[in-house]
Structures are given as structure tokens and as C-alpha cells.
Design an enzyme around this catalytic site. Sequence first.
Site, PDB file in Angstrom:
ATOM      1  CB  THR A   9      17.320  -6.654  14.320  1.00 18.21           C
ATOM      2  OG1 THR A   9      17.997  -6.599  13.173  1.00 18.21           O
ATOM      3  CG2 THR A   9      15.910  -7.342  13.909  1.00 18.21           C
ATOM      4  CB  CYS A  62      -7.178 -16.577  16.504  1.00 15.19           C
ATOM      5  SG  CYS A  62      -5.712 -15.650  16.831  1.00 15.19           S
ATOM      6  NE  ARG A 101      -2.652  -0.894   3.509  1.00 10.83           N
ATOM      7  CZ  ARG A 101      -2.406  -1.823   4.108  1.00 10.83           C
ATOM      8  NH1 ARG A 101      -2.965  -3.054   3.869  1.00 10.83           N
ATOM      9  NH2 ARG A 101      -2.229  -1.913   5.542  1.00 10.83           N
ATOM     10  CB  ALA A 104      12.226  -8.883  14.028  1.00 12.80           C
TER      11      ALA A 104
END
Length: 558
Positions: free
Chosen positions: A277, A42, A21, A284
Amino acid sequence: MKLVIIGGVAGGMSAAARARRLDEKAEIVVFEAGPYVSFANCGLPYHIAGEIEDRDSLLLHTPQSLAKRAALDVRINTEVTAINRDDKTVTARGPEGEYTESYDKLILSPGAVGVEPPIEGINHPAVSTLRTIPEMDRVLELVESSLSSGRTPRAVVLGAGFIGLEAVEALAHRGMDVSLVEFVDHVLPPVDADLASILHRELRKHDIDLHLGVGAQSITDGRDGYAASVGLTNGDTLDADIILMSVGVRPRSELAQAAGLELGERGAILVDENQVTSDPDILACGDAVQVDFADGRRGPVLLAGPANRQGRRAADHALGHRTTPQKPVLATAIVRVFDQVAAVTGASTRVLSEQGVDHIVVRIHAPNHAGYYPGSSQIHMNATFARDGRLLGAQAVGVDGVDKRIDVLATAIRAGMTADDLAELELTYSPPFGAAKDAVNMLGFVAQNTLSGEAPTWDYNDYEDAVANDLVLDVRGVKEAERSIQIPGALLIPLPELRDRLDEVREAAQGRAIAVHCASGVRSYLAQRILQAHGFDVRNFTGGSLSLQYAVEAWGQK
């Protein structure tokens, strides 16, 4: 700009979609070690239960749909085996062999892997976890086989956290006899013992066989036609067609470690507030990264909401856009346990006590809507407050309205609200939906009274001290007290009689402080104010005998 993302699902796919986007021209490559890059993990227990009937509805996107919709180059069944930071490439191994892929920015979203506890026979074929579509399919195969066996189908779930409780309900809905084993002394360890006890009642109501305060130590071939037997640390043996493991996960950070990236608590990948990181070109997100929790802890958070936001943030930063830096994580979570719902947010009493943080605890039992409107039920709520009034955390269990209150309280914590702020919140009120004094307001009122010093409290953690040193005064009705838990040696004077029996209280107290209680803490608060006006030193039981009863049940259930 060439962006390479390792891992899909919540974090990785949020990063990929957001990056597209932001930049229509960017080259975006996503590597996924498994066959599914975007699925609703989930929802897995609810498909096993039969509530989500269509398996395909869990598959949110395929490589083909992502290529068509977002021009993403998604490569499934392809494992990244190395990160070569010096030349900014990754080594990948997939259906077409091993090769390298260059990157300008790299986002890691490797997720987590189930912890393998030191249980003899842990690799027995009847054992499974429930984190992926293939694992769900395997569980369903075992369920269907057990249901067609001609004998009572049995399942053992190891671990009574959020996923474990969802699995218990799912397997019970499918018609299996379910045993639940939890190493600590109550289910859902993040909640206080008194609230967990309500869930114990609900589980037993639905014939769930609870084994609390014990662990599994061995898994062997089963007896009487069952696939496996689980040996517990207390000597019990449970036969099962399926053993579902839900004892925790750890960050899948081996790739990051091999690349020399810095790791933090529990091996989670260290990132800054923008998901960067220790290498400025590698970011990450998701279950593998370390976060700062609002209660002061550090470690990974295994929730879809933070993972999605982290993926979005990583893409924003990688493509040079403004970010919303990550704030301390509240770990807001909710679970349905048959007809009850439990939810948590922020700091618990246990964590605050372990960290030596001075705080108070407020326990209330408030109606989900106006008590005179049909269908009213209690929401049992515990909340922690700092001494300066700031709300630190909250927990709730109830049939209806738990999600609404915990969402409000999570927002309040994020906004730095105090007891005064909760007391003044304007929340929707109509008899079918709430009360003029909502449960959230009541938390604020009680905390105000306690923090101001006007209404000191005690609770079940102070039980032994109160019984030994204070006059315990019970202001419930006589018949009511006879039907419920009673504190040995307590003086029973119903609240309507208290003003006429003050001399009796004074004689029984003999100069001692008074620890007053009722069923929920409301009448005992009124008694406290009466007694204080006559010069008594009085503490009110927060949560009353309801909280005490639930706590005693939790202490006694192993």
C-alpha cells in the site's frame, strides 16, 4: 519478524500459510471479525442446494487446527478498529475486551461487503445475502420454514450475476418457485446478449420466472401468508418467503481509509505490483484491493483465484522473498446454470466499445467433440481480437467443454497469443473429447480470415444497416430457413445452387454490397468465397442466424 494479518478466508489465510512456510520462527497473528476464519465461501450455494451435504466440509480450518498445523495465532470474533501507523500497532476488540497489538509488517485482507441499494424496506427480515457461513445458515432456515409452510414456497433473487445465478439454481433444487430480477436486459451482464439468451432459455426451461430490465424499488410485508413482497419498477409485485440480494459488493476499506492509506476506484485500497500500500510496512490483498484489468479498467476483482495469489505474494514480499508481480487481471470466471455452463475471460465487446478500442468480434457455434461421436453438443463462443491479431477476450456457453476452451483462451491471452497462434495450437483430439479442428482453432481460423481482409464480417449489431443498404443473401436450405428466423427482404438461395444463380444475385444486388448469412457462418463463408471470386463485395454474418436468433430473443425479453 512479527506479521499481523487482518481478515482470513482466501487472501488472509493464503498469506498466513505462505508466511509460515517461508519463516518457521515468525510470529504470525490473524484477526478475524467473524466466527469462521477459513471456509469455502464459493461452496455456499451448493450446500443450500444439497449437493454438498455436510456443512462441516465447508469449514476448511479452525483456530485450533491452524495453531496445530501451522503455529498460527488466530483470533476469531475479534475486530480490528484502528491502525496506528506511527507506532506500528493495531487496536483490536474481541471477547476479552480492547487491546493493542504491535506489528513489523501488516497485511490487510478485509474483503468486501454487500452493496445496499436504495430500496425501501431493504432491511426486512426476509432479506439476506450469501457471503458467509452465518448468512448461509440464515438462508437455510428461511428455506426450511418455507418448505414446511403448506403452500408454494417462493424466493426472489435480486441480481443475475454469477452468485445470483448460483443462488437461483440452489433454491430451485430445494423445491422453491424462484423469480429472478435483473436491472439490465439480460442475465450475467459480462457476457454478450446473444449468449445470455441461451441462459434465458435454460432458466425458463426450469420454470424460473425472469424479470429483466427492471429493478426492485420496495420490500414490504407479504400477502397471503408470504413473508415479504417485492415491488418492481414496472409495477409488478412478487411475493416471497426469502429475498436473496446479489446486486454487487464494495471493498471493505474503511479501516484503511481511516489509517490514511490511499484508495482508488470504488474505494479499493491502492497497492503496487507486490501488494504494498502507500505505507511500505502495510500490504493488502483480496476483494478490497484495486487491480489493473487486462481490458484497461481498474477496480476490485471479486474472485478467489486472484485473492489467493495476492495473499501469497503479500507474504513473499513481507518476508523479503522473491515475488511474482501481479499481471493485469483477466477476471476469468465460470458458472453453471442448470444444464448449461457459461464462462468468460478478458475483454468483452461492450468494454472495448466503451473504451473506443478498435477490435473485431468472432462468433462461432462449434461442437464440443467430433460431431459423429454420440452426445456431441454445441459450444457457443464469442471472442474479441485486436487489429494486430492479439486475442483480447472470450466468452462461451454450452453443455460440455466450455471450461476447457475458456481455460485455454485465458492462457492464450496471458501469453499474448494471436489469431495465428490459436490456429496453430495443438490440442488433444479423440472423437469423445474434441475435434481435429477444435473450437479454439476455429476461432483462430475465422479471425485470420477477417483480419486479413479476405473475409469481412457483419453481425447482429450491423443488422439495421445491412437491411437498409445491402442485399441480404440467405444460403440456408429452403425448409431450414422456414423453420428459423428470417431477415425481411433477404434473397434465399441455398448454397448448392449458388454457382448456377449468380446472375440472379447480380440482378438483385444492383451494385450493392452483399450481406450473406447461414445458420452458423460456415456455409455463408463458402458462399462469400464463391461470390468474391465473381467480383462481388461480400460480408459474412459471424455467428449466423443462430447468433441473430439469440440476440433478438435477448432484445425482446424484458
